[in-house]
Design a protein around this motif. Structure first.
Motif, PDB file in Angstrom:
ATOM      1  N   MET A 117      22.083 -24.506 -10.797  1.00 18.77           N
ATOM      2  CA  MET A 117      22.190 -23.055 -10.834  1.00 18.77           C
ATOM      3  C   MET A 117      23.550 -22.624 -11.389  1.00 18.77           C
ATOM      4  O   MET A 117      24.445 -23.444 -11.588  1.00 18.77           O
ATOM      5  CB  MET A 117      21.988 -22.482  -9.428  1.00 18.77           C
ATOM      6  CG  MET A 117      20.626 -22.788  -8.802  1.00 18.77           C
ATOM      7  SD  MET A 117      19.258 -21.915  -9.619  1.00 18.77           S
ATOM      8  CE  MET A 117      18.606 -23.202 -10.680  1.00 18.77           C
ATOM      9  N   ASP A 118      23.687 -21.324 -11.616  1.00 18.55           N
ATOM     10  CA  ASP A 118      24.935 -20.795 -12.178  1.00 18.55           C
ATOM     11  C   ASP A 118      26.139 -21.082 -11.293  1.00 18.55           C
ATOM     12  O   ASP A 118      27.264 -21.225 -11.780  1.00 18.55           O
ATOM     13  CB  ASP A 118      24.822 -19.275 -12.393  1.00 18.55           C
ATOM     14  CG  ASP A 118      23.864 -18.908 -13.520  1.00 18.55           C
ATOM     15  OD1 ASP A 118      23.537 -19.786 -14.342  1.00 18.55           O
ATOM     16  OD2 ASP A 118      23.433 -17.729 -13.572  1.00 18.55           O
ATOM     17  N   ASN A 119      25.915 -21.172  -9.979  1.00 14.58           N
ATOM     18  CA  ASN A 119      27.032 -21.425  -9.058  1.00 14.58           C
ATOM     19  C   ASN A 119      27.348 -22.902  -8.886  1.00 14.58           C
ATOM     20  O   ASN A 119      28.185 -23.274  -8.052  1.00 14.58           O
ATOM     21  CB  ASN A 119      26.743 -20.787  -7.694  1.00 14.58           C
ATOM     22  CG  ASN A 119      25.506 -21.383  -7.021  1.00 14.58           C
ATOM     23  OD1 ASN A 119      24.910 -22.348  -7.508  1.00 14.58           O
ATOM     24  ND2 ASN A 119      25.103 -20.795  -5.899  1.00 14.58           N
ATOM     25  N   GLY A 120      26.640 -23.756  -9.651  1.00 11.52           N
ATOM     26  CA  GLY A 120      26.892 -25.193  -9.591  1.00 11.52           C
ATOM     27  C   GLY A 120      26.009 -25.946  -8.618  1.00 11.52           C
ATOM     28  O   GLY A 120      25.965 -27.184  -8.641  1.00 11.52           O
ATOM     29  N   GLU A 121      25.305 -25.224  -7.749  1.00  7.87           N
ATOM     30  CA  GLU A 121      24.415 -25.885  -6.798  1.00  7.87           C
ATOM     31  C   GLU A 121      23.111 -26.292  -7.480  1.00  7.87           C
ATOM     32  O   GLU A 121      22.669 -25.660  -8.449  1.00  7.87           O
ATOM     33  CB  GLU A 121      24.111 -24.963  -5.618  1.00  7.87           C
ATOM     34  CG  GLU A 121      25.321 -24.657  -4.747  1.00  7.87           C
ATOM     35  CD  GLU A 121      24.956 -23.803  -3.542  1.00  7.87           C
ATOM     36  OE1 GLU A 121      23.748 -23.510  -3.370  1.00  7.87           O
ATOM     37  OE2 GLU A 121      25.879 -23.422  -2.791  1.00  7.87           O
ATOM     38  N   VAL A 122      22.471 -27.328  -6.965  1.00 10.60           N
ATOM     39  CA  VAL A 122      21.205 -27.816  -7.496  1.00 10.60           C
ATOM     40  C   VAL A 122      20.063 -27.304  -6.624  1.00 10.60           C
ATOM     41  O   VAL A 122      20.128 -27.368  -5.391  1.00 10.60           O
ATOM     42  CB  VAL A 122      21.179 -29.352  -7.556  1.00 10.60           C
ATOM     43  CG1 VAL A 122      19.771 -29.865  -7.880  1.00 10.60           C
ATOM     44  CG2 VAL A 122      22.160 -29.851  -8.612  1.00 10.60           C
ATOM     45  N   GLU A 123      19.044 -26.779  -7.276  1.00 12.03           N
ATOM     46  CA  GLU A 123      17.848 -26.315  -6.567  1.00 12.03           C
ATOM     47  C   GLU A 123      16.649 -27.117  -7.068  1.00 12.03           C
ATOM     48  O   GLU A 123      16.555 -27.433  -8.253  1.00 12.03           O
ATOM     49  CB  GLU A 123      17.638 -24.824  -6.802  1.00 12.03           C
ATOM     50  CG  GLU A 123      16.558 -24.209  -5.923  1.00 12.03           C
ATOM     51  CD  GLU A 123      16.548 -22.682  -5.989  1.00 12.03           C
ATOM     52  OE1 GLU A 123      15.472 -22.105  -5.719  1.00 12.03           O
ATOM     53  OE2 GLU A 123      17.592 -22.086  -6.312  1.00 12.03           O
ATOM     54  N   ILE A 124      15.737 -27.449  -6.158  1.00  9.73           N
ATOM     55  CA  ILE A 124      14.535 -28.214  -6.512  1.00  9.73           C
ATOM     56  C   ILE A 124      13.355 -27.253  -6.654  1.00  9.73           C
ATOM     57  O   ILE A 124      13.103 -26.429  -5.773  1.00  9.73           O
ATOM     58  CB  ILE A 124      14.204 -29.276  -5.447  1.00  9.73           C
ATOM     59  CG1 ILE A 124      15.413 -30.169  -5.176  1.00  9.73           C
ATOM     60  CG2 ILE A 124      12.998 -30.114  -5.903  1.00  9.73           C
ATOM     61  CD1 ILE A 124      15.883 -30.952  -6.391  1.00  9.73           C
ATOM     62  N   PHE A 125      12.658 -27.377  -7.764  1.00  7.25           N
ATOM     63  CA  PHE A 125      11.493 -26.527  -8.034  1.00  7.25           C
ATOM     64  C   PHE A 125      10.228 -27.375  -8.102  1.00  7.25           C
ATOM     65  O   PHE A 125      10.284 -28.565  -8.457  1.00  7.25           O
ATOM     66  CB  PHE A 125      11.675 -25.781  -9.354  1.00  7.25           C
ATOM     67  CG  PHE A 125      12.803 -24.799  -9.346  1.00  7.25           C
ATOM     68  CD1 PHE A 125      12.599 -23.487  -8.957  1.00  7.25           C
ATOM     69  CD2 PHE A 125      14.086 -25.200  -9.706  1.00  7.25           C
ATOM     70  CE1 PHE A 125      13.651 -22.575  -8.933  1.00  7.25           C
ATOM     71  CE2 PHE A 125      15.136 -24.298  -9.688  1.00  7.25           C
ATOM     72  CZ  PHE A 125      14.924 -22.989  -9.299  1.00  7.25           C
ATOM     73  N   THR A 126       9.099 -26.739  -7.782  1.00  9.94           N
ATOM     74  CA  THR A 126       7.799 -27.404  -7.884  1.00  9.94           C
ATOM     75  C   THR A 126       6.972 -26.709  -8.947  1.00  9.94           C
ATOM     76  O   THR A 126       6.780 -25.488  -8.899  1.00  9.94           O
ATOM     77  CB  THR A 126       7.047 -27.370  -6.543  1.00  9.94           C
ATOM     78  OG1 THR A 126       7.824 -28.037  -5.551  1.00  9.94           O
ATOM     79  CG2 THR A 126       5.699 -28.076  -6.668  1.00  9.94           C
ATOM     80  N   GLY A 127       6.523 -27.494  -9.911  1.00  3.93           N
ATOM     81  CA  GLY A 127       5.689 -26.967 -10.988  1.00  3.93           C
ATOM     82  C   GLY A 127       4.320 -27.607 -10.983  1.00  3.93           C
ATOM     83  O   GLY A 127       4.145 -28.737 -10.502  1.00  3.93           O
ATOM     84  N   TYR A 128       3.344 -26.886 -11.513  1.00  2.00           N
ATOM     85  CA  TYR A 128       1.957 -27.349 -11.505  1.00  2.00           C
ATOM     86  C   TYR A 128       1.333 -27.199 -12.895  1.00  2.00           C
ATOM     87  O   TYR A 128       1.632 -26.275 -13.636  1.00  2.00           O
ATOM     88  CB  TYR A 128       1.120 -26.520 -10.528  1.00  2.00           C
ATOM     89  CG  TYR A 128       1.640 -26.496  -9.109  1.00  2.00           C
ATOM     90  CD1 TYR A 128       1.191 -27.415  -8.165  1.00  2.00           C
ATOM     91  CD2 TYR A 128       2.578 -25.539  -8.710  1.00  2.00           C
ATOM     92  CE1 TYR A 128       1.664 -27.387  -6.855  1.00  2.00           C
ATOM     93  CE2 TYR A 128       3.056 -25.508  -7.410  1.00  2.00           C
ATOM     94  CZ  TYR A 128       2.598 -26.431  -6.487  1.00  2.00           C
ATOM     95  OH  TYR A 128       3.074 -26.406  -5.193  1.00  2.00           O
ATOM     96  N   ARG A 129       0.463 -28.124 -13.220  1.00  2.00           N
ATOM     97  CA  ARG A 129      -0.417 -27.967 -14.386  1.00  2.00           C
ATOM     98  C   ARG A 129      -1.736 -28.624 -14.033  1.00  2.00           C
ATOM     99  O   ARG A 129      -1.804 -29.837 -13.810  1.00  2.00           O
ATOM    100  CB  ARG A 129       0.179 -28.621 -15.635  1.00  2.00           C
ATOM    101  CG  ARG A 129      -0.623 -28.333 -16.918  1.00  2.00           C
ATOM    102  CD  ARG A 129      -0.619 -26.857 -17.277  1.00  2.00           C
ATOM    103  NE  ARG A 129      -1.354 -26.555 -18.508  1.00  2.00           N
ATOM    104  CZ  ARG A 129      -1.562 -25.328 -18.969  1.00  2.00           C
ATOM    105  NH1 ARG A 129      -1.090 -24.273 -18.323  1.00  2.00           N
ATOM    106  NH2 ARG A 129      -2.235 -25.137 -20.087  1.00  2.00           N
ATOM    107  N   VAL A 130      -2.774 -27.797 -13.960  1.00  2.00           N
ATOM    108  CA  VAL A 130      -4.113 -28.300 -13.654  1.00  2.00           C
ATOM    109  C   VAL A 130      -4.954 -28.233 -14.916  1.00  2.00           C
ATOM    110  O   VAL A 130      -5.036 -27.186 -15.565  1.00  2.00           O
ATOM    111  CB  VAL A 130      -4.774 -27.495 -12.520  1.00  2.00           C
ATOM    112  CG1 VAL A 130      -6.234 -27.910 -12.346  1.00  2.00           C
ATOM    113  CG2 VAL A 130      -4.013 -27.693 -11.220  1.00  2.00           C
TER     114      VAL A 130
END
Length: 434
Positions: free
Chosen positions: A60-73
């Motif tokens: 992220m812009d503040n340097g922290e890491v965020e985990i995202f979940t993505g889907y493709r069916v």
């Protein structure tokens, strides 16, 4: 044709999509019973081919890491590559992606396109992230999907809260991972790109224009004029805006709009252009529009009108609010906006529903045009695009209308029957491997 740009992203009320898979399966089974679909093919079409879930980190812009979940069916590709949008919304999950992918299979088949159906997205609220963060999220998602997408395999497009810019980031990321000699040949990995990056002129308005065309075709079949017809729109993003724009040009009167910010109405009519201009300076929101009165959200569907256009998310019209609807016609600009119970209640009252797989298919038809344009190295002009879209949409509408009349069916069941029969024919002719 208008040349307005920067349509506000579609903003809608957060509604759980629980039950969408139940809805699409009930619709599928009803149509399958009607056409006596071969039981083996029913088994195949009842499930998805592939379901991809990816978890990926983004700084992220503040340097922290965020985990995202993505889907493709990927539901089915009997007729061609998987095709369908990617949405960024808190309600994105695997069940919603399954239902939406299945609807895409029926939509592309009904339109006579050489595509199957796919859908997906990322579970997030894009309003909480900066433009730079959204770009990094999109590029990382594309990298995580890797070879699960491709111009001859699975071709994403914009959907809720994604745009031509999102598609440009996906295309650039995907092409960057290809060998140098193959990069430009993979430009059509997505459709809905900006004009300057291989996009199709007119793609921005295609879905909303298709909604308008279906309403016009319905009026023509009933020997009626759109002039003076009152209509309401839920969702004033790309689809809702352009449908309203073309309806107003034909003399219809917009009397109520609802989006995530709230609901507005004016029985004397609302200017589509003025609302659009207002949203440009109000973060895409219609709330507070000075030439309208505020309306309780629960009263939106009870607004006196002739035509109702749900162009937001799924499951908006239910058995709880169907009785409030005064419109004679529901034109589904969104995917799955009417659940099964709501539809039954409306049909019992004689309300006509132009189903999503027909009504909002202008977008995927234009995506097909863009895909062809990229594959053939051509550039199509706006007038040519709109003329081709008119012709294709008219063919689909007439086909569904005639089938419904001949078989005494509602338009959704007729549309499903036609779509499923085309896929059944492909399986019967080709057989099942091995």
């Amino acid at each position: 044709m208008a040349t307005m740009t920067a349509i506000p992203k579609q903003k809608t009320k957060k509604v759980a999509l629980k039950g969408m898979m139940d809805n699409v399966m009930e619709q599928f089974n009803s149509a399958s019973d009607q056409i006596e679909l071969h039981p083996n093919i029913r088994k195949i079409l009842s499930i998805t081919n592939n379901e991809i879930v990816v978890n990926f980190p983004v700084k992220m812009d503040n340097g922290e890491v965020e985990i995202f979940t993505g889907y493709r069916v990927q539901h089915n590709n009997a007729l061609g590559p998987y095709k369908g949008g990617l949405r960024y919304h808190p309600t994105v999950d695997i069940d919603a992606a399954r239902a939406l992918a299945m609807w895409m299979t029926w939509k592309t088949s009904l339109a006579g396109l050489p595509y199957g159906g796919g859908k997906g997205g990322i579970k997030l609220d894009p309003s909480k992230y900066s433009q730079g963060e959204l770009e990094r999220i999109t590029r990382r998602f594309t990298f995580a999907l890797a070879d699960n997408i491709g111009p001859e395999h699975d071709i994403p497009a914009p959907d809720v809260n994604t745009s031509s810019q999102t598609m440009a980031w996906i295309a650039d990321t995907y092409m960057s991972t290809r060998p140098p000699a193959e990069r430009t040949a993979n430009q059509h990995v997505v459709t809905g790109k900006p004009d300057g990056s291989g996009g199709l002129e007119g793609r921005d308005r295609a879905t909303g224009y298709g909604v308008y065309l279906n309403i016009k075709f319905w009026a023509d079949k009933n020997n009626e004029s759109l002039k003076g017809k009152k209509f309401i729109v839920q969702g004033f993003g790309n689809v809702g805006y352009w449908a309203s724009y073309f309806l107003e040009k034909d003399g219809a009167k917009l009397v109520a709009v609802q989006d995530a910010s709230g609901s507005i109405h004016n029985s004397d009519g609302l200017s589509v252009k003025d609302i659009f201009n207002y949203t440009q300076i109000n973060d895409g929101k219609v709330k507070g529009f000075p030439e309208a009165f505020e309306l309780d959200d629960e009263e939106f569907f009870s607004t006196d009108c002739d035509i109702c256009i749900p162009a937001a998310l799924g499951n908006q019209i239910t058995k709880e609010n169907a009785s409030q609807i005064k419109a004679r016609l529901i034109a589904e600009g969104a995917n799955g906006p009417t659940n099964v119970e709501g539809e039954h209640a409306l049909l019992e009252r004689g309300v006509t529903i132009i189903p999503d797989i027909l009504c909002n298919s202008g977008g995927v038809i234009a995506s097909y045009f863009e895909w062809l344009q990229n594959r053939n190295g051509e550039i199509w002009q706006l007038d040519e695009v709109m003329a081709k879209l008119d012709k294709k949409m008219k063919e689909s509408f007439d086909k569904v209308f005639a089938f419904a009349k001949a078989e005494s069916l509602d338009l959704r069941t007729a549309a499903f029957c036609i779509a499923i029969k085309r896929i059944e024919k492909a399986y019967i002719q080709r057989g099942i491997f091995p």
